[in-house]
Motif scaffolding. Sequence first.
Motif, PDB file in Angstrom:
ATOM      1  N   ILE A 202      10.779  -2.805  -7.049  1.00  0.00           N
ATOM      2  CA  ILE A 202      11.735  -1.701  -7.062  1.00  0.00           C
ATOM      3  C   ILE A 202      12.141  -1.357  -8.491  1.00  0.00           C
ATOM      4  O   ILE A 202      12.308  -0.183  -8.839  1.00  0.00           O
ATOM      5  N   GLU A 203      12.278  -2.375  -9.337  1.00  0.00           N
ATOM      6  CA  GLU A 203      12.547  -2.126 -10.760  1.00  0.00           C
ATOM      7  C   GLU A 203      11.400  -1.306 -11.371  1.00  0.00           C
ATOM      8  O   GLU A 203      11.634  -0.400 -12.185  1.00  0.00           O
ATOM      9  N   ALA A 204      10.167  -1.615 -11.000  1.00  0.00           N
ATOM     10  CA  ALA A 204       9.026  -0.846 -11.497  1.00  0.00           C
ATOM     11  C   ALA A 204       9.115   0.602 -11.044  1.00  0.00           C
ATOM     12  O   ALA A 204       8.770   1.528 -11.802  1.00  0.00           O
ATOM     13  N   LEU A 205       9.579   0.802  -9.810  1.00  0.00           N
ATOM     14  CA  LEU A 205       9.771   2.166  -9.307  1.00  0.00           C
ATOM     15  C   LEU A 205      10.823   2.894 -10.142  1.00  0.00           C
ATOM     16  O   LEU A 205      10.634   4.055 -10.529  1.00  0.00           O
ATOM     17  N   TRP A 206      11.943   2.222 -10.436  1.00  0.00           N
ATOM     18  CA  TRP A 206      12.979   2.846 -11.265  1.00  0.00           C
ATOM     19  C   TRP A 206      12.438   3.208 -12.645  1.00  0.00           C
ATOM     20  O   TRP A 206      12.800   4.242 -13.207  1.00  0.00           O
ATOM     21  N   ASN A 207      11.576   2.357 -13.171  1.00  0.00           N
ATOM     22  CA  ASN A 207      11.028   2.597 -14.508  1.00  0.00           C
ATOM     23  C   ASN A 207       9.888   3.609 -14.502  1.00  0.00           C
ATOM     24  O   ASN A 207       9.496   4.116 -15.556  1.00  0.00           O
ATOM     25  N   GLY A 208       9.338   3.877 -13.311  1.00  0.00           N
ATOM     26  CA  GLY A 208       8.274   4.864 -13.202  1.00  0.00           C
ATOM     27  C   GLY A 208       6.935   4.416 -13.743  1.00  0.00           C
ATOM     28  O   GLY A 208       6.098   5.242 -14.096  1.00  0.00           O
ATOM     29  N   LEU A 209       6.701   3.107 -13.797  1.00  0.00           N
ATOM     30  CA  LEU A 209       5.441   2.587 -14.352  1.00  0.00           C
ATOM     31  C   LEU A 209       4.466   2.279 -13.222  1.00  0.00           C
ATOM     32  O   LEU A 209       4.781   1.525 -12.307  1.00  0.00           O
ATOM     33  N   ARG A 210       3.265   2.836 -13.311  1.00  0.00           N
ATOM     34  CA  ARG A 210       2.303   2.665 -12.225  1.00  0.00           C
ATOM     35  C   ARG A 210       0.887   2.684 -12.759  1.00  0.00           C
ATOM     36  O   ARG A 210       0.573   3.438 -13.680  1.00  0.00           O
ATOM     37  N   ALA A 211       0.040   1.835 -12.170  1.00  0.00           N
ATOM     38  CA  ALA A 211      -1.391   1.866 -12.476  1.00  0.00           C
ATOM     39  C   ALA A 211      -2.126   2.527 -11.315  1.00  0.00           C
ATOM     40  O   ALA A 211      -1.722   2.420 -10.161  1.00  0.00           O
ATOM     41  N   LEU A 212      -3.195   3.231 -11.622  1.00  0.00           N
ATOM     42  CA  LEU A 212      -4.054   3.816 -10.605  1.00  0.00           C
ATOM     43  C   LEU A 212      -5.488   3.392 -10.869  1.00  0.00           C
ATOM     44  O   LEU A 212      -5.974   3.560 -11.999  1.00  0.00           O
ATOM     45  N   PRO A 213      -6.176   2.865  -9.873  1.00  0.00           N
ATOM     46  CA  PRO A 213      -5.695   2.535  -8.536  1.00  0.00           C
ATOM     47  C   PRO A 213      -4.580   1.478  -8.580  1.00  0.00           C
ATOM     48  O   PRO A 213      -4.520   0.682  -9.533  1.00  0.00           O
ATOM     49  N   PRO A 214      -3.716   1.445  -7.567  1.00  0.00           N
ATOM     50  CA  PRO A 214      -2.611   0.490  -7.577  1.00  0.00           C
ATOM     51  C   PRO A 214      -3.106  -0.945  -7.467  1.00  0.00           C
ATOM     52  O   PRO A 214      -4.024  -1.239  -6.709  1.00  0.00           O
ATOM     53  N   GLU A 215      -2.491  -1.814  -8.252  1.00  0.00           N
ATOM     54  CA  GLU A 215      -2.902  -3.219  -8.277  1.00  0.00           C
ATOM     55  C   GLU A 215      -1.791  -4.154  -7.821  1.00  0.00           C
ATOM     56  O   GLU A 215      -2.063  -5.231  -7.308  1.00  0.00           O
ATOM     57  N   LEU A 217       2.453  -4.844  -6.259  1.00  0.00           N
ATOM     58  CA  LEU A 217       3.418  -4.362  -5.276  1.00  0.00           C
ATOM     59  C   LEU A 217       4.191  -3.162  -5.827  1.00  0.00           C
ATOM     60  O   LEU A 217       4.445  -2.187  -5.112  1.00  0.00           O
ATOM     61  N   GLY A 218       4.554  -3.213  -7.121  1.00  0.00           N
ATOM     62  CA  GLY A 218       5.252  -2.094  -7.735  1.00  0.00           C
ATOM     63  C   GLY A 218       4.412  -0.826  -7.749  1.00  0.00           C
ATOM     64  O   GLY A 218       4.908   0.268  -7.462  1.00  0.00           O
ATOM     65  N   ASP A 219       3.111  -0.954  -8.088  1.00  0.00           N
ATOM     66  CA  ASP A 219       2.209   0.198  -8.051  1.00  0.00           C
ATOM     67  C   ASP A 219       2.150   0.795  -6.644  1.00  0.00           C
ATOM     68  O   ASP A 219       2.155   2.016  -6.457  1.00  0.00           O
ATOM     69  N   THR A 220       2.060  -0.095  -5.667  1.00  0.00           N
ATOM     70  CA  THR A 220       1.965   0.327  -4.272  1.00  0.00           C
ATOM     71  C   THR A 220       3.206   1.110  -3.858  1.00  0.00           C
ATOM     72  O   THR A 220       3.113   2.182  -3.243  1.00  0.00           O
ATOM     73  N   LEU A 221       4.375   0.587  -4.197  1.00  0.00           N
ATOM     74  CA  LEU A 221       5.632   1.234  -3.829  1.00  0.00           C
ATOM     75  C   LEU A 221       5.773   2.591  -4.507  1.00  0.00           C
ATOM     76  O   LEU A 221       6.181   3.579  -3.871  1.00  0.00           O
ATOM     77  N   LEU A 222       5.431   2.674  -5.777  1.00  0.00           N
ATOM     78  CA  LEU A 222       5.579   3.929  -6.506  1.00  0.00           C
ATOM     79  C   LEU A 222       4.616   4.994  -5.977  1.00  0.00           C
ATOM     80  O   LEU A 222       4.982   6.168  -5.838  1.00  0.00           O
ATOM     81  N   LEU A 223       3.401   4.596  -5.658  1.00  0.00           N
ATOM     82  CA  LEU A 223       2.452   5.549  -5.092  1.00  0.00           C
ATOM     83  C   LEU A 223       2.942   6.047  -3.734  1.00  0.00           C
ATOM     84  O   LEU A 223       2.895   7.256  -3.448  1.00  0.00           O
ATOM     85  N   ALA A 243       2.821  17.064  -0.761  1.00  0.00           N
ATOM     86  CA  ALA A 243       1.562  17.816  -0.784  1.00  0.00           C
ATOM     87  C   ALA A 243       1.027  17.944  -2.207  1.00  0.00           C
ATOM     88  O   ALA A 243      -0.173  17.765  -2.453  1.00  0.00           O
ATOM     89  N   SER A 244       1.909  18.241  -3.157  1.00  0.00           N
ATOM     90  CA  SER A 244       1.453  18.363  -4.542  1.00  0.00           C
ATOM     91  C   SER A 244       1.010  17.017  -5.088  1.00  0.00           C
ATOM     92  O   SER A 244       0.040  16.928  -5.844  1.00  0.00           O
ATOM     93  N   ALA A 245       1.720  15.940  -4.700  1.00  0.00           N
ATOM     94  CA  ALA A 245       1.320  14.607  -5.152  1.00  0.00           C
ATOM     95  C   ALA A 245      -0.044  14.240  -4.580  1.00  0.00           C
ATOM     96  O   ALA A 245      -0.920  13.733  -5.288  1.00  0.00           O
ATOM     97  N   ALA A 246      -0.239  14.495  -3.293  1.00  0.00           N
ATOM     98  CA  ALA A 246      -1.502  14.155  -2.654  1.00  0.00           C
ATOM     99  C   ALA A 246      -2.667  14.938  -3.260  1.00  0.00           C
ATOM    100  O   ALA A 246      -3.792  14.452  -3.340  1.00  0.00           O
ATOM    101  N   ALA A 247      -2.361  16.159  -3.702  1.00  0.00           N
ATOM    102  CA  ALA A 247      -3.419  16.989  -4.282  1.00  0.00           C
ATOM    103  C   ALA A 247      -3.826  16.511  -5.672  1.00  0.00           C
ATOM    104  O   ALA A 247      -4.959  16.735  -6.105  1.00  0.00           O
ATOM    105  N   THR A 248      -2.911  15.867  -6.371  1.00  0.00           N
ATOM    106  CA  THR A 248      -3.193  15.471  -7.754  1.00  0.00           C
ATOM    107  C   THR A 248      -3.476  13.979  -7.911  1.00  0.00           C
ATOM    108  O   THR A 248      -4.073  13.572  -8.900  1.00  0.00           O
ATOM    109  N   VAL A 249      -3.026  13.163  -6.950  1.00  0.00           N
ATOM    110  CA  VAL A 249      -3.235  11.716  -7.035  1.00  0.00           C
ATOM    111  C   VAL A 249      -4.354  11.323  -6.088  1.00  0.00           C
ATOM    112  O   VAL A 249      -4.164  11.237  -4.879  1.00  0.00           O
ATOM    113  N   ASP A 250      -5.516  11.123  -6.624  1.00  0.00           N
ATOM    114  CA  ASP A 250      -6.636  10.658  -5.816  1.00  0.00           C
ATOM    115  C   ASP A 250      -7.552   9.851  -6.731  1.00  0.00           C
ATOM    116  O   ASP A 250      -7.585  10.069  -7.942  1.00  0.00           O
ATOM    117  N   PHE A 251      -8.250   8.904  -6.158  1.00  0.00           N
ATOM    118  CA  PHE A 251      -9.124   8.049  -6.948  1.00  0.00           C
ATOM    119  C   PHE A 251     -10.104   7.357  -6.016  1.00  0.00           C
ATOM    120  O   PHE A 251      -9.911   7.327  -4.793  1.00  0.00           O
TER     121      PHE A 251
END
Length: 277
Positions: A202-215, A217-223, A243-251
Amino acid sequence: MDRLHALKTIAAEAQRGELAFPTNVEATLGLQRALANPDCHLDAAARLVQAEPLLAARTVAIANSVAYNPAGREVTNVATAVQRIGFRALGALTASVVARQLAGQIREPSLRAKADQLWQHSASVAALSQVIARRVSHVDADTAMFAGIVHEVGGFYMLSRAAEFPGLLDDCADEWITHGEVAIGRAVLRKLDVPAPVTGAIEALWNGLRALPPETLGDTLLLANDLASVRSPLHERPGASSASAAATVDFAIGDGTLAKVLEESADEVRSLAAALS
């Protein structure tokens, strides 16, 4: 008292551990502690769950969702439901009852509408987190669902206190993030005895830090938060949508893509979100 001062006041109270929870929430926290006891076995857990009607109903509903019941064998009693979903998922459901109880204390219509939207958002994030964890990031799916359920619990607490401070949450997303979310969120997560890995996510979500593809728990939650079908009323951004997120976030994932996984898992996500709601 102006809005910013009110936010700082509530945050300071939370940091001191001065959280004003209703009696029914305190009772559910006691139930949560009992279920978390390593000596609590299946029969005892089922009896504890049956004593809380909302939790009992949610447990059976989750057990019959597509995510936990892919074969379509419906269960109709709490004991079998607890056995099917397991203790980790049951812990997540107990946390969801706390959030719903906090929302249930709200009477002012505009605040109640925010609380209802916040819960729909949380249910959507929880369902997506469970599926993304299982099929994409390969972290524990029940833990991911739990993180999705509790990631906005500080917001529910804030909404439950907002009637004491008229106008507290009117157009204050930036102030809420800066002065409220972290301090109040941390305090409520401590009160719920949320495990450190979930708090870290949840702290990672607050900080907005994410890897793609998600690796992680924080990446998973933010995605999941970015893809949720219902936006948080406390963090609305102009033009933001699932909808806009789904259109731009794909891997790419193995032989497929995130979009393909979400398409294949749509029934699971809908069923799980509906059961949580």
